[in-house]
Scaffold this active site. Structure first.
Site, short mmCIF file in Angstrom:
data_model
loop_
_atom_site.label_atom_id
_atom_site.label_comp_id
_atom_site.label_asym_id
_atom_site.label_seq_id
_atom_site.Cartn_x
_atom_site.Cartn_y
_atom_site.Cartn_z
N LYS A 90 45.03 37.79 24.58
CA LYS A 90 44.86 36.98 25.57
C LYS A 90 46.08 36.45 26.00
O LYS A 90 46.90 35.30 24.63
CB LYS A 90 44.12 35.83 25.77
N GLY A 190 30.99 31.88 42.57
CA GLY A 190 32.04 32.46 42.80
C GLY A 190 32.38 33.68 43.61
O GLY A 190 31.54 34.64 42.89
N VAL A 191 33.05 33.93 45.08
CA VAL A 191 32.59 35.09 45.30
C VAL A 191 33.98 35.19 45.48
O VAL A 191 35.01 35.11 46.74
CB VAL A 191 31.85 35.16 46.82
N GLY A 192 34.87 35.11 45.02
CA GLY A 192 36.29 35.26 44.67
C GLY A 192 36.34 37.10 44.78
O GLY A 192 36.00 38.06 44.86
N LYS A 193 37.64 37.46 43.56
CA LYS A 193 37.76 38.91 43.66
C LYS A 193 36.85 39.93 42.70
O LYS A 193 36.67 40.65 43.75
CB LYS A 193 39.18 38.79 42.65
N VAL A 194 35.66 38.99 42.25
CA VAL A 194 35.06 40.21 41.75
C VAL A 194 33.45 39.75 41.88
O VAL A 194 32.67 40.44 43.13
CB VAL A 194 34.60 40.22 39.89
N GLY A 195 33.00 38.22 42.65
CA GLY A 195 31.93 38.16 43.38
C GLY A 195 32.01 38.67 44.58
O GLY A 195 30.96 38.90 44.66
#
Length: 362
Positions: A90, A190-195
């Site tokens: 990482k 969390g409803v961004g890129k993945v959510g």
């Protein structure tokens, strides 16, 4: 995962063999562009280390190093459980991406990754995007998560969400005897890129969905499309929602803590966020409350499955078929946990460690 904060703790963790150690940590600085980065390689037992690049305004350099160490170790376990021929690595870039990210900085970062000669393969993470990887790839051939126009697979959040959904189906199968979310109330933090992709899967499967996000526009994007989706004012409010069957943490890590676990109303925790357990021992607290925990690094592996495939000429259907196996892997972890009398997180660690140990013997 190990929690390290100060510089002494960082070095102690780096060289402590009983935790698997880290093979290599590289501190990178390019004064001209303002780049300050940390690249951590935890293990190359299964193959070149693979993991994303996080771009974040850490309060201290020690925090940045600690995050790189924790996240890279997590990637070793994630890649092992996903059946990939990759170890764990990482990178973190220190700073606010909204103010210091530039082409020069990304190119400089690419040169540092390239200097490792393929021991570390980079991709997107929090604060970095497909367009950024296209820039990094100009100075580093060991870059994935690029756009289709530049020979890449594009946004990996689609398969990450698909994998989390498979983990939820496996959790439902294990707990309720039926691999469907129909009629279940699922809270997504969390409803961004993945959510946002996860919400689509849940609605298509007949689930009742409640969402929250620190960004109002992200919530509004979903509720405008799906007025039937309910909202919670905050994550704290979401986890206390009555009748919640599943809680899906899909933002930053540490969602499962001494504060949140006692008030969780959900019977299952299965989400996309990395490092959901705030500290060792939280997995036992969940088990003591009879809350089924689907280990984060197992169910959110769809993205890394996609970026790994990009190295061999990306094929979406091949990736989706591999991500679908997250269902079986999650069930196997629950079975191992029951057999060994340990929490699922510990069972997943045992299976991953066994695969890495076997690889080192060959």
């Amino acid at each position: 995962m190990t929690d390290v904060t100060g510089a002494d703790d960082v070095l102690h963790t780096l060289f402590r063999s009983d935790q698997g150690g880290h093979e290599q940590v590289v501190l990178c600085q390019d004064r001209a562009s303002g780049l300050k980065a940390v690249i951590a390689i935890h293990s190359t037992a299964l193959g070149p280390a693979l993991g994303g690049t996080r771009f974040y305004p850490y309060a201290t350099e020690a925090q940045a190093v600690a995050d790189a160490l924790n996240l890279s170790r997590g990637m070793s376990y994630k890649n092992a459980m996903a059946g990939l021929d990759h170890g764990g690595g990482k990178a973190v870039i220190i700073g606010d991406p909204d103010t210091i990210k530039s082409e020069e900085l990304l190119l400089a970062y690419g040169r540092f990754v390239a200097s490792l000669g393929g021991r570390y393969v980079t991709a997107c993470d929090v604060g970095t995007y497909v367009a950024d990887m296209d820039v990094v790839a100009r100075t580093c051939q060991w870059t994935t998560g690029r756009s289709p126009e530049h020979g890449g697979a594009g946004d990996s959040s689609v398969l990450t969400a698909f994998g989390v959904f498979q983990g939820m189906r496996a959790s439902a199968q294990h707990l309720w005897g039926d691999p469907t979310l129909r009629g279940r109330k699922v809270g997504v933090a969390g409803v961004g890129k993945v959510g946002r992709h996860l919400v689509e899967h849940l609605l298509a499967d007949g689930a009742e969905v409640v969402i929250t996000d620190v960004r109002e526009e992200s919530v509004r994007t979903i509720t405008d499309l799906h007025p039937e989706v309910a909202t919670a004012a905050s994550t704290d409010a979401l986890i206390r929602t009555g009748g919640l069957d599943i809680y899906a943490p899909c933002a930053l890590g540490g969602a499962l803590s001494d504060d949140s676990v006692p008030v969780l109303t959900a019977k299952v925790v299965c989400g996309a966020a990395n490092n959901q357990l705030a500290h060792p021992g939280v997995e036992k607290d969940l088990a003591d409350r009879s809350i089924l925990y689907a280990p984060d690094y197992v169910v959110n592996a769809g993205g890394v499955i996609q970026v790994a495939d990009e190295l061999h000429g990306f094929d979406f259907e091949r990736c989706k078929a591999k991500a679908a196996k997250i269902f079986d892997t999650t069930l196997a972890i629950f079975a191992r946990a029951k057999e060994d009398g340990i929490p699922p997180a510990a069972a997943a660690d045992r299976i991953a460690e066994q695969r890495m140990a076997e690889a080192r013997q060959h």
